[in-house]
Design a protein around this motif. Sequence first.
Motif, PDB file in Angstrom:
ATOM      1  N   ALA A  28      19.422  12.406   6.124  1.00 31.40           N
ATOM      2  CA  ALA A  28      20.427  11.989   7.098  1.00 31.40           C
ATOM      3  C   ALA A  28      19.799  11.230   8.263  1.00 31.40           C
ATOM      4  O   ALA A  28      20.388  10.270   8.779  1.00 31.40           O
ATOM      5  CB  ALA A  28      21.205  13.203   7.612  1.00 31.40           C
ATOM      6  N   ARG A  29      18.607  11.645   8.675  1.00 35.96           N
ATOM      7  CA  ARG A  29      17.948  11.022   9.827  1.00 35.96           C
ATOM      8  C   ARG A  29      16.965   9.930   9.425  1.00 35.96           C
ATOM      9  O   ARG A  29      16.351   9.301  10.287  1.00 35.96           O
ATOM     10  CB  ARG A  29      17.232  12.099  10.641  1.00 35.96           C
ATOM     11  N   GLY A  30      16.797   9.714   8.117  1.00 36.23           N
ATOM     12  CA  GLY A  30      15.867   8.675   7.657  1.00 36.23           C
ATOM     13  C   GLY A  30      14.416   8.991   7.967  1.00 36.23           C
ATOM     14  O   GLY A  30      13.642   8.093   8.302  1.00 36.23           O
ATOM     15  N   LEU A  31      14.042  10.267   7.839  1.00 32.30           N
ATOM     16  CA  LEU A  31      12.665  10.676   8.144  1.00 32.30           C
ATOM     17  C   LEU A  31      11.759  10.462   6.936  1.00 32.30           C
ATOM     18  O   LEU A  31      12.132  10.775   5.808  1.00 32.30           O
ATOM     19  CB  LEU A  31      12.642  12.148   8.568  1.00 32.30           C
ATOM     20  N   ARG A  32      10.582   9.938   7.189  1.00 27.07           N
ATOM     21  CA  ARG A  32       9.624   9.650   6.114  1.00 27.07           C
ATOM     22  C   ARG A  32       9.053  10.961   5.565  1.00 27.07           C
ATOM     23  O   ARG A  32       8.636  11.830   6.310  1.00 27.07           O
ATOM     24  CB  ARG A  32       8.486   8.782   6.666  1.00 27.07           C
ATOM     25  N   HIS A  33       9.068  11.062   4.236  1.00 24.15           N
ATOM     26  CA  HIS A  33       8.567  12.259   3.566  1.00 24.15           C
ATOM     27  C   HIS A  33       7.737  11.831   2.360  1.00 24.15           C
ATOM     28  O   HIS A  33       7.302  10.687   2.289  1.00 24.15           O
ATOM     29  CB  HIS A  33       9.720  13.187   3.172  1.00 24.15           C
ATOM     30  N   ARG A  34       7.494  12.729   1.426  1.00 23.81           N
ATOM     31  CA  ARG A  34       6.659  12.440   0.263  1.00 23.81           C
ATOM     32  C   ARG A  34       7.447  12.618  -1.031  1.00 23.81           C
ATOM     33  O   ARG A  34       8.260  13.533  -1.150  1.00 23.81           O
ATOM     34  CB  ARG A  34       5.451  13.382   0.232  1.00 23.81           C
ATOM     35  N   ASP A 106       9.651   1.577   1.521  1.00 23.75           N
ATOM     36  CA  ASP A 106      10.499   1.422   2.696  1.00 23.75           C
ATOM     37  C   ASP A 106      11.547   0.361   2.374  1.00 23.75           C
ATOM     38  O   ASP A 106      11.199  -0.795   2.132  1.00 23.75           O
ATOM     39  CB  ASP A 106       9.665   0.999   3.902  1.00 23.75           C
ATOM     40  N   ASP A 107      12.807   0.754   2.356  1.00 21.84           N
ATOM     41  CA  ASP A 107      13.862  -0.198   2.005  1.00 21.84           C
ATOM     42  C   ASP A 107      14.327  -1.026   3.200  1.00 21.84           C
ATOM     43  O   ASP A 107      15.201  -1.877   3.066  1.00 21.84           O
ATOM     44  CB  ASP A 107      15.039   0.511   1.332  1.00 21.84           C
ATOM     45  N   GLY A 108      13.756  -0.771   4.375  1.00 25.88           N
ATOM     46  CA  GLY A 108      14.135  -1.520   5.569  1.00 25.88           C
ATOM     47  C   GLY A 108      15.457  -1.072   6.171  1.00 25.88           C
ATOM     48  O   GLY A 108      15.893  -1.608   7.180  1.00 25.88           O
ATOM     49  N   ALA A 109      16.101  -0.102   5.537  1.00 28.37           N
ATOM     50  CA  ALA A 109      17.405   0.375   6.016  1.00 28.37           C
ATOM     51  C   ALA A 109      17.394   1.880   6.287  1.00 28.37           C
ATOM     52  O   ALA A 109      18.410   2.547   6.181  1.00 28.37           O
ATOM     53  CB  ALA A 109      18.483   0.030   4.997  1.00 28.37           C
ATOM     54  N   GLY A 110      16.216   2.415   6.562  1.00 29.81           N
ATOM     55  CA  GLY A 110      16.130   3.825   6.932  1.00 29.81           C
ATOM     56  C   GLY A 110      15.692   4.770   5.841  1.00 29.81           C
ATOM     57  O   GLY A 110      15.645   5.975   6.065  1.00 29.81           O
TER      58      GLY A 110
END
Length: 171
Positions: A28-34, A106-110
Amino acid sequence: MSAADEILDIVDEHDQVVGQVPRGEAYARGLRHRCVFIQARDADGRLFVHRRTPTKLVFPSLYDMWVGGVVGAGESYDDAALREAEEELGVSGLPEPAFLFKFLYDDGAGQSWWSAVYEVRCELPVSPQVEEVAWHDFLTEDEVERRLTEWKWVPDGLDAYARLRVHRAAG
């Protein structure tokens, strides 16, 4: 526990852990994960291809040429690759997936995640999870290539596939 409640490590642009949150919040927040991507081939070298179920949190009902998923909090990429491959294929006793490379999607949209790419040979009869896989088959590389323009594929999987082709061409 639901998939949305699974705890994930949140990582920075260098893949260093900076926090932990539930998967649903990370999305929901677009946080980077693995994540891990595992290319599974049968004894004849055909690729496992499937259509995701409509209930998936990300990319529902799209086709995928990978098995895999998120890496849980504190879990290694290698452990996640074996766990996800066995879960999605519905088998146990797979050989350890071979690590190939890692990249930042990274799709550039979050939507952004560190992605470790693996391959594994699955000579066992598969029985994919009905919660994850709506349809599946083993296809030749040529069949997959033909369907790249015919079917709607998960975007991160297409990115991983393009990177894999470059990786293999570089030797």
